[in-house]
Design a protein around this motif. Sequence first.
Motif, mmCIF file in Angstrom:
data_model
loop_
_atom_site.group_PDB
_atom_site.id
_atom_site.type_symbol
_atom_site.label_atom_id
_atom_site.label_comp_id
_atom_site.label_asym_id
_atom_site.label_seq_id
_atom_site.Cartn_x
_atom_site.Cartn_y
_atom_site.Cartn_z
ATOM 1 N N ARG A 198 0.828 -1.207 0.000
ATOM 2 C CA ARG A 198 0.000 0.000 0.000
ATOM 3 C C ARG A 198 0.862 1.257 0.000
ATOM 4 O O ARG A 198 0.591 2.213 -0.723
ATOM 5 C CB ARG A 198 -0.940 0.007 1.205
ATOM 6 C CG ARG A 198 -1.856 1.245 1.252
ATOM 7 C CD ARG A 198 -2.865 1.165 2.370
ATOM 8 N NE ARG A 198 -3.782 0.046 2.187
ATOM 9 C CZ ARG A 198 -4.812 0.068 1.347
ATOM 10 N NH1 ARG A 198 -5.054 1.146 0.620
ATOM 11 N NH2 ARG A 198 -5.606 -0.982 1.241
ATOM 12 N N TYR A 199 1.910 1.252 0.798
ATOM 13 C CA TYR A 199 2.796 2.412 0.905
ATOM 14 C C TYR A 199 3.419 2.759 -0.454
ATOM 15 O O TYR A 199 3.370 3.911 -0.902
ATOM 16 C CB TYR A 199 3.890 2.109 1.927
ATOM 17 C CG TYR A 199 4.965 3.163 2.024
ATOM 18 C CD1 TYR A 199 4.810 4.278 2.833
ATOM 19 C CD2 TYR A 199 6.156 3.034 1.310
ATOM 20 C CE1 TYR A 199 5.799 5.249 2.925
ATOM 21 C CE2 TYR A 199 7.160 3.989 1.392
ATOM 22 C CZ TYR A 199 6.969 5.085 2.211
ATOM 23 O OH TYR A 199 7.960 6.053 2.284
ATOM 24 N N PHE A 200 4.003 1.759 -1.110
ATOM 25 C CA PHE A 200 4.689 2.036 -2.376
ATOM 26 C C PHE A 200 3.709 2.310 -3.516
ATOM 27 O O PHE A 200 4.048 3.052 -4.452
ATOM 28 C CB PHE A 200 5.645 0.895 -2.715
ATOM 29 C CG PHE A 200 6.890 0.898 -1.868
ATOM 30 C CD1 PHE A 200 7.787 1.945 -1.946
ATOM 31 C CD2 PHE A 200 7.140 -0.130 -0.970
ATOM 32 C CE1 PHE A 200 8.936 1.973 -1.155
ATOM 33 C CE2 PHE A 200 8.273 -0.115 -0.172
ATOM 34 C CZ PHE A 200 9.178 0.938 -0.263
ATOM 35 N N LYS A 201 2.525 1.747 -3.443
ATOM 36 C CA LYS A 201 1.496 2.081 -4.430
ATOM 37 C C LYS A 201 1.123 3.556 -4.308
ATOM 38 O O LYS A 201 1.018 4.268 -5.321
ATOM 39 C CB LYS A 201 0.270 1.194 -4.223
ATOM 40 C CG LYS A 201 -0.965 1.589 -5.049
ATOM 41 C CD LYS A 201 -0.754 1.432 -6.535
ATOM 42 C CE LYS A 201 -2.053 1.704 -7.288
ATOM 43 N NZ LYS A 201 -1.885 1.587 -8.760
ATOM 44 N N GLU A 202 0.932 4.032 -3.092
ATOM 45 C CA GLU A 202 0.571 5.431 -2.882
ATOM 46 C C GLU A 202 1.741 6.364 -3.182
ATOM 47 O O GLU A 202 1.546 7.470 -3.685
ATOM 48 C CB GLU A 202 0.083 5.630 -1.446
ATOM 49 C CG GLU A 202 -1.236 4.926 -1.147
ATOM 50 C CD GLU A 202 -1.696 5.099 0.283
ATOM 51 O OE1 GLU A 202 -0.991 5.771 1.065
ATOM 52 O OE2 GLU A 202 -2.766 4.551 0.635
#
Length: 307
Positions: A141-145
Amino acid sequence: MKKFLLGFLAIGFWAQAQVKPIIQKSEIVRIETTLASDNMQGRQIFSAGIDSASAFIEKEFTKIGLQYYGDLKSYRQDFKAKGKSANNVIGMLPGKSKPNEYVVFSAHYDHLGIVDYGDDKVYNGANDDASGTTAVIALARYFKELNNNERTIVFVAFTGEEVGGYGSKYFTKNINPDAVVAMFNIEMIGTESKWERNSAYITGFEKSDFGTILQKNLKGTNFNFYEDPYPSEHLFYRSDNATLAALGVPAHTISTSKMDSEPNYHQLSDEFTTLDLDNMTEIIKAIALSSESIISGKDTPSRVEKL
């Protein structure tokens, strides 16, 4: 005045766009408690519990918006182990300028299942390895955002680690090891390390400069990565990093588990209530920050000597 206002708004928008996503403790708690719940029945390979865990991870990857890996038509990488059906769960974020170079974040989502005696029948595996699987989902989720990965990031939850590493072995057969720049395998990060909070160790630290790069990226923080303090346990070749490491990939496991004094290791007592979720959240944040120069393509860890 109008031009000034528009300029101010534009600056404000730019500043807002540059704010990094936050890894929230509440999300860590939500994911961890689900994976380590009695409803997952100990997540033993070939069981209804492992199927429930797989479905949960697939749902999380769907919500995040990860792409399917390679030629897969879903997040499931199906294969046979011991003549039975099993599956890894894989999602990916294609790299912007280096799509053929891979950085892998992994953990195993299987555990030991259930027993048919006593009041507590479920091996919840909260630390081993729901904690690592929680980290992989949170990092996805972090790297997607963040949306700035130059290299392709692969997020994989392996099955079968507890019974011989079947999932990681199958994954290794279906990826070009020369294309894998680094592997962050995350195993048992729910308890404090021997150095207490804000610390973890890296197995095989001396085998590449992977750990040195990670620590450099943490300069100015109070978090430290250390060399594996349990060399007699041979941990570098006891987790899902081993098969890729044997082929030369700088594939290392990040852990905090005190292997000489971890009272809940492979016990029915490995439950959510035994974890330090504040510290675990900080560890996941540190992994995210420490990996950024590898993901951006700025740093490339040296290769491990092949077996």
